[in-house]
Design an enzyme around this catalytic site. Structure first.
Site, PDB file in Angstrom:
ATOM      1  CB  CYS A 116      -0.913   0.022   1.215  1.00 54.20           C
ATOM      2  SG  CYS A 116      -1.943  -1.430   1.316  1.00 54.20           S
ATOM      3  CG  HIS A 279      -3.379   3.386   0.861  1.00 52.35           C
ATOM      4  ND1 HIS A 279      -3.774   2.889  -0.351  1.00 52.35           N
ATOM      5  CD2 HIS A 279      -3.499   2.367   1.763  1.00 52.35           C
ATOM      6  CE1 HIS A 279      -4.119   1.613  -0.204  1.00 52.35           C
ATOM      7  NE2 HIS A 279      -3.963   1.287   1.065  1.00 52.35           N
ATOM      8  CG  ASN A 309      -6.909  -0.990  -0.286  1.00 50.96           C
ATOM      9  OD1 ASN A 309      -6.022  -0.723  -1.093  1.00 50.96           O
ATOM     10  ND2 ASN A 309      -6.675  -1.174   0.996  1.00 50.96           N
TER      11      ASN A 309
HETATM   12  N1  ACO Z   1     -19.221  -9.900   5.051  1.00 52.87           N
HETATM   13  C1  ACO Z   1     -19.888 -10.311   6.119  1.00 52.87           C
HETATM   14  N2  ACO Z   1     -19.295 -10.726   7.253  1.00 52.87           N
HETATM   15  C2  ACO Z   1     -17.967 -10.706   7.276  1.00 52.87           C
HETATM   16  C3  ACO Z   1     -17.189 -10.278   6.180  1.00 52.87           C
HETATM   17  C4  ACO Z   1     -17.865  -9.877   5.029  1.00 52.87           C
HETATM   18  N3  ACO Z   1     -17.228  -9.451   3.941  1.00 52.87           N
HETATM   19  N4  ACO Z   1     -15.885 -10.361   6.514  1.00 52.87           N
HETATM   20  C5  ACO Z   1     -15.830 -10.819   7.768  1.00 52.87           C
HETATM   21  N5  ACO Z   1     -17.082 -11.024   8.232  1.00 52.87           N
HETATM   22  C6  ACO Z   1     -17.488 -11.524   9.535  1.00 52.87           C
HETATM   23  C7  ACO Z   1     -16.417 -12.300  10.243  1.00 52.87           C
HETATM   24  O1  ACO Z   1     -16.406 -13.633   9.843  1.00 52.87           O
HETATM   25  C8  ACO Z   1     -16.810 -12.123  11.685  1.00 52.87           C
HETATM   26  O2  ACO Z   1     -17.854 -13.022  11.966  1.00 52.87           O
HETATM   27  P1  ACO Z   1     -17.918 -13.747  13.418  1.00 52.87           P
HETATM   28  O3  ACO Z   1     -18.070 -12.638  14.398  1.00 52.87           O
HETATM   29  O4  ACO Z   1     -19.111 -14.619  13.277  1.00 52.87           O
HETATM   30  O5  ACO Z   1     -16.626 -14.481  13.545  1.00 52.87           O
HETATM   31  C9  ACO Z   1     -17.401 -10.717  11.726  1.00 52.87           C
HETATM   32  O6  ACO Z   1     -17.757 -10.405  10.369  1.00 52.87           O
HETATM   33  C10 ACO Z   1     -16.431  -9.694  12.241  1.00 52.87           C
HETATM   34  O7  ACO Z   1     -15.178  -9.881  11.567  1.00 52.87           O
HETATM   35  P2  ACO Z   1     -13.939  -8.987  11.822  1.00 52.87           P
HETATM   36  O8  ACO Z   1     -12.830  -9.382  10.930  1.00 52.87           O
HETATM   37  O9  ACO Z   1     -13.700  -8.930  13.297  1.00 52.87           O
HETATM   38  O10 ACO Z   1     -14.558  -7.633  11.312  1.00 52.87           O
HETATM   39  P3  ACO Z   1     -14.153  -6.181  11.678  1.00 52.87           P
HETATM   40  O11 ACO Z   1     -15.259  -5.536  12.377  1.00 52.87           O
HETATM   41  O12 ACO Z   1     -12.777  -6.105  12.264  1.00 52.87           O
HETATM   42  O13 ACO Z   1     -14.079  -5.558  10.222  1.00 52.87           O
HETATM   43  C11 ACO Z   1     -12.429  -4.906   8.621  1.00 52.87           C
HETATM   44  C12 ACO Z   1     -13.164  -6.061   9.266  1.00 52.87           C
HETATM   45  C13 ACO Z   1     -13.408  -4.079   7.816  1.00 52.87           C
HETATM   46  C14 ACO Z   1     -11.359  -5.459   7.685  1.00 52.87           C
HETATM   47  C15 ACO Z   1     -11.802  -4.066   9.749  1.00 52.87           C
HETATM   48  O14 ACO Z   1     -11.036  -4.860  10.615  1.00 52.87           O
HETATM   49  C16 ACO Z   1     -10.977  -2.965   9.238  1.00 52.87           C
HETATM   50  O15 ACO Z   1     -11.475  -1.973   8.788  1.00 52.87           O
HETATM   51  N6  ACO Z   1      -9.624  -3.108   9.323  1.00 52.87           N
HETATM   52  C17 ACO Z   1      -8.714  -2.222   8.739  1.00 52.87           C
HETATM   53  C18 ACO Z   1      -7.960  -2.980   7.734  1.00 52.87           C
HETATM   54  C19 ACO Z   1      -8.172  -2.478   6.356  1.00 52.87           C
HETATM   55  O16 ACO Z   1      -8.956  -1.630   6.050  1.00 52.87           O
HETATM   56  N7  ACO Z   1      -7.365  -3.013   5.500  1.00 52.87           N
HETATM   57  C20 ACO Z   1      -7.378  -2.572   4.159  1.00 52.87           C
HETATM   58  C21 ACO Z   1      -6.226  -3.154   3.491  1.00 52.87           C
HETATM   59  S1  ACO Z   1      -4.767  -2.775   4.329  1.00 52.87           S
HETATM   60  C22 ACO Z   1      -4.325  -1.283   3.897  1.00 52.87           C
HETATM   61  O17 ACO Z   1      -4.579  -0.843   2.820  1.00 52.87           O
HETATM   62  C23 ACO Z   1      -3.652  -0.473   4.906  1.00 52.87           C
END
Ligand code: ACO
Length: 352
Positions: A116, A279, A309
Site C-alpha cells: 500500500c 492511500h 482499495n
Molecule cells: N461480510 C460479512 N461478514 C464478514 C465479512 C464480510 N465481507 N468479513 C468478515 N465477516 C465476519 C467475520 O467472519 C466475523 O464473523 P464472526 O463474528 O461470526 O466471527 C465478523 O464479520 C467480524 O469480523 P472482523 O474481521 O472482526 O470484522 P471487523 O469488524 O474487524 O471488520 C475490517 C473487518 C473491515 C477489515 C476491519 O477490521 C478494518 O477496517 N480493518 C482495517 C484494515 C483495512 O482496512 N485493511 C485494508 C487493506 S490494508 C491497507 O490498505 C492499509
C-alpha cells in the site's frame, strides 16, 4: 537545490463494475456489512486474459505522458510499484518498458514492493534521482490487478470485499521554479510482517503459526510447504491473509504521525494543507485520520467508495481524479500519505 515536480498525472480503471450486491452472490456478505465497515460501494475488476497489472499501468502511463507533454521515448527511468505483478519475475517495470516501445534507449526499470505504501516509496526514490540530476523524466506507476488473486468465496470474504483493480501514473521532472516535492518520509516495522501478507508460494513455509522466532519460523513440527501443494491450495494459503483489527489500530496512529511530521519539516501544520490524499485503505481509516488532524471535508480526498482499495494504485488514481476535478491547483500544498503491509508507511509533501 533542484526540486522535482509532477509534470503529468493519469489513471485508468477497468470497465467492469462489481457492486457489493454482485459479491453477495458469490459469498455470504452484504452491501450493508461492506459499506458500514469500509465505505466501499463498488470496485472495478479487470478482464481476464485481456488486462493485466502491466496493461492497466500502461493505460495510466499513456495519460500521464500526454499530460506531461512528452513521449515514451523521453522517459529515462521507470519505477513500478505493485503487489500483484503479471509474473513472479521479471517485474512489471520491464514489461511496461516493452509495452511502451522503449527498447532502443535501454533505460532502467525498477520494481517496488512495499504494498500500500508502494507509490510513496516509488515517488520518493524518483525524487532523489531527479534532485541528484541523474534523470529528467521518470515514469512512476502504481498498478494492481487484485482480482486475479482473491478468494471470492465466504472463506475469503474478510479480504476479497476490500480490494479492487486499477492504475495511476505520474511523470516526475526537475522543477523550473520553487514548487515541487518538499520532502518525503519513509518508515517500516517488520514486527508484524505476517499480519497482512500473502506467504505462499515462497521460500518460508512456516507462516501459519503464532509461535515464531525472529525469522518468523515456527517449531519444526509446524513447518509448512515451500512449494505449491494440493494442501496449500485447499487450506487457502495462496490467498492474502489480514488481521483487520491489528491493521486498523496501527494505521490510525501511523497515518497522522507521518503527515504531521513531514509537514513540520517545512514549518507547516495540517491546517495549512490544501488537500490530503491518503492511500484509500478504508473510508473509516481516512475519516479517523481526518478527525484526529481536524481537517474539513474539502481538505481530504476519498474515492474508495467507487474503486475499493487499489493498494499501490490508490494514491495516483486519487491524485489524478482530484486534479481532473480541479481540486489540485498551482501553489496548493498537498500531502500524499500511505500505510500498509509490512508494516510500511510514509508521506510526500509537495507544492503543486
Ligand atoms: N461480510 C460479512 N461478514 C464478514 C465479512 C464480510 N465481507 N468479513 C468478515 N465477516 C465476519 C467475520 O467472519 C466475523 O464473523 P464472526 O463474528 O461470526 O466471527 C465478523 O464479520 C467480524 O469480523 P472482523 O474481521 O472482526 O470484522 P471487523 O469488524 O474487524 O471488520 C475490517 C473487518 C473491515 C477489515 C476491519 O477490521 C478494518 O477496517 N480493518 C482495517 C484494515 C483495512 O482496512 N485493511 C485494508 C487493506 S490494508 C491497507 O490498505 C492499509
Amino acid at each position: 537545490m533542484i526540486k522535482s515536480r509532477i509534470a503529468g498525472v493519469g489513471h485508468y480503471v477497468p470497465e467492469n463494475v462489481y457492486t457489493n450486491d454482485d459479491l453477495a452472490k458469490l459469498m455470504d456478505t452484504s452491501d450493508e456489512w461492506i459499506k458500514e465497515r469500509t465505505g466501499i460501494k463498488e470496485r472495478r475488476f479487470a478482464t481476464k486474459h485481456k488486462e493485466t497489472t502491466t496493461t492497466l499501468g500502461y493505460e495510466a502511463s499513456k495519460v500521464a505522458l500526454e499530460r506531461a507533454g512528452i513521449t515514451a521515448e523521453d522517459v529515462d527511468f521507470i519505477i513500478f510499484a505493485t503487489l500483484s505483478p503479471d509474473y513472479y519475475f521479471p517485474g512489471c517495470g520491464v514489461l511496461l518498458q516493452r509495452a511502451l516501445g522503449i527498447t532502443k534507449s535501454e533505460i532502467g526499470a525498477l520494481d517496488v514492493r512495499t504494498q500500500c505504501t508502494g507509490f510513496i516509496y516509488a515517488l520518493s526514490v524518483a525524487d532523489q534521482f531527479i534532485k541528484s540530476g541523474m534523470y529528467k523524466n521518470i515514469l512512476v506507476v502504481g498498478a494492481e490487478m487484485h482480482s486475479s488473486g482473491l478468494e471470492f468465496a465466504t472463506r475469503g470474504r474478510g479480504v476479497s470485499v476490500i480490494f479492487g483493480d486499477g492504475a495511476g501514473a505520474v511523470v516526475l521532472q526537475p522543477s523550473e521554479g520553487d514548487n515541487g516535492i518538499e520532502n518525503s518520509e519513509l518508515h517500516s516495522d517488520g514486527t508484524n510482517a505476517e499480519v497482512l501478507s500473502l506467504s505462499s508460494p515462497g521460500s518460508h513455509g512456516g507462516f501459519h503459526s503464532d509461535d515464531k522466532d525472529q525469522f518468523g519460523f515456527p517449531p519444526e513440527d509446524e513447518l509448512g510447504e515451500i512449494f505449491i501443494t494440493d494442501k496449500m491450495v485447499k487450506d487457502g494459503h495462496l490467498y492474502p491473509h489480514m488481521d483487520g483489527k491489528v491493521v486498523f489500530k496501527k494505521a490510525v496512529v501511523k497515518f497522522p504521525e507521518v503527515i504531521v511530521s513531514s509537514l513540520a519539516k517545512i514549518g507547516k501544520t495540517p491546517a495549512d494543507l490544501s488537500l490530503l490524499i491518503p492511500h484509500q485503505a478504508n473510508l473509516r481509516i481516512s475519516q479517523f485520520v481526518q478527525k484526529i488532524l481536524k481537517l474539513d471535508d474539502s481538505q481530504v480526498f476519498n474515492n474508495i467508495q467507487k474503486y475499493g482499495n487499489t493498494t499501490a494504485a490508490s494514491i495516483p488514481i486519487a491524485l489524478s481524479e482530484a486534479w481532473e476535478q480541479g481540486k489540485v491547483k498551482p501553489n496548493d500544498l498537498i500531502c500524499l500519505a500511505a500505510f500498509g503491509s509490512g508494516f510500511t508507511w510514509g508521506s510526500v509533501v509537495l507544492t503543486w
